[in-house]
Design a protein around this motif. Sequence first.
Motif, PDB file in Angstrom:
ATOM      1  N   GLY A 138      -9.573  -1.782  -0.615  1.00  0.00           N
ATOM      2  CA  GLY A 138      -8.568  -0.135   0.005  1.00  0.00           C
ATOM      3  C   GLY A 138      -8.393  -0.081   0.723  1.00  0.00           C
ATOM      4  O   GLY A 138      -8.033   1.043   0.853  1.00  0.00           O
ATOM      5  N   THR A 169      -6.467   7.008  -4.988  1.00  0.00           N
ATOM      6  CA  THR A 169      -5.648   6.751  -4.182  1.00  0.00           C
ATOM      7  C   THR A 169      -4.772   7.269  -3.484  1.00  0.00           C
ATOM      8  O   THR A 169      -5.346   8.275  -3.311  1.00  0.00           O
ATOM      9  N   VAL A 213      -3.092   2.952  -0.629  1.00  0.00           N
ATOM     10  CA  VAL A 213      -4.296   2.209  -1.740  1.00  0.00           C
ATOM     11  C   VAL A 213      -2.904   2.862  -3.619  1.00  0.00           C
ATOM     12  O   VAL A 213      -2.824   3.957  -4.071  1.00  0.00           O
ATOM     13  N   SER A 214      -1.829   1.575  -3.825  1.00  0.00           N
ATOM     14  CA  SER A 214      -0.939   1.447  -4.877  1.00  0.00           C
ATOM     15  C   SER A 214      -1.870   1.371  -6.412  1.00  0.00           C
ATOM     16  O   SER A 214      -1.377   2.244  -7.286  1.00  0.00           O
ATOM     17  N   ARG A 224      -5.450   1.071  -8.256  1.00  0.00           N
ATOM     18  CA  ARG A 224      -7.231   1.162  -8.712  1.00  0.00           C
ATOM     19  C   ARG A 224      -7.271   0.581 -10.305  1.00  0.00           C
ATOM     20  O   ARG A 224      -6.836   1.477 -11.096  1.00  0.00           O
TER      21      ARG A 224
END
Length: 295
Positions: free
Chosen positions: A221, A245, A262-263, A265
């Motif tokens: 992350g 995210t 974060v694209s 999760r």
Amino acid sequence: MRCTRHAALVAGLTTTLLAVPALATNYTLWIHGKNGGGTQPGNYNDFSNWGPSTVSAGVNKKAVNWNGTQRISVENYRIRDALDCFCTGGNWCYVAVHSAGDLQIGYALSLYGGSTRSIKNATPNSSGVCGNAGGTQVGWNIKWVDVASGAGGGSELADHGDWAVKDPIVSDLVTTTARGMYNHNTTRSVWFYNFAASKGTAYSGILPGQDDEAVSYHSTGGVSGSSGSSLCNPGDWFCGGTLNTGTSACSSGQAKWSYHSVSFRDDGEDYSHSGNGNWEGIPGVVRKDVASRAY
């Protein structure tokens, strides 16, 4: 008189043709992680680590192969060679990395991204080195970096000796070592888009929080700090916090490194760390994203 006019016309036309710049080209560079599945370093057409080369994986895709058993500092020249080849002059690159490939591109950008580079001709020799096209520039032309289960923050499997310690790269993957290897906030304003997988079971007692059997969310992350932490999906109990995210800090207050977002999760715990040499797992998720955005 007519001959003089003709000569002038030819000279002018020649000058005009010489003044036309070379067409700019976009490339997609794929940088593998630890070990690398027996790939050939310097061979930009060898996608054996990833999967069939016929699969769509970004415009003008190139495999940036390196000896994935060796330390990042020892093999990073191969990443710099590729960046020089395809990401200088009028050419631009999209970059996709997996696992320790995150350390490789981060190391290159942080420590060498402000250096003067010779502009290359995008025609590599057998060693993966391109010829000079003339001129220099500072750093490389990179649009963005997609990161599949990045090991930029290291792995507790290296801390605990669960990987074969004979490979020098394992010492680089110790969490405190990976996090202190370079300034992860220095990306030269290039965005890192992190894709974090969580289908992990075998090492749940060693890897804190959500993991993909190789790396935990604190690393995948892009979460800052000098050591790892326990981070999970929303609603999971017994964790130190939720990996949010985007660029938002974790629910525990821990911030992400600069230019890290974060694209993806893995809330459904559907994806594992490895691509199994067939564009599977979290590398497969990144491949789909790259195929849709790198053109």
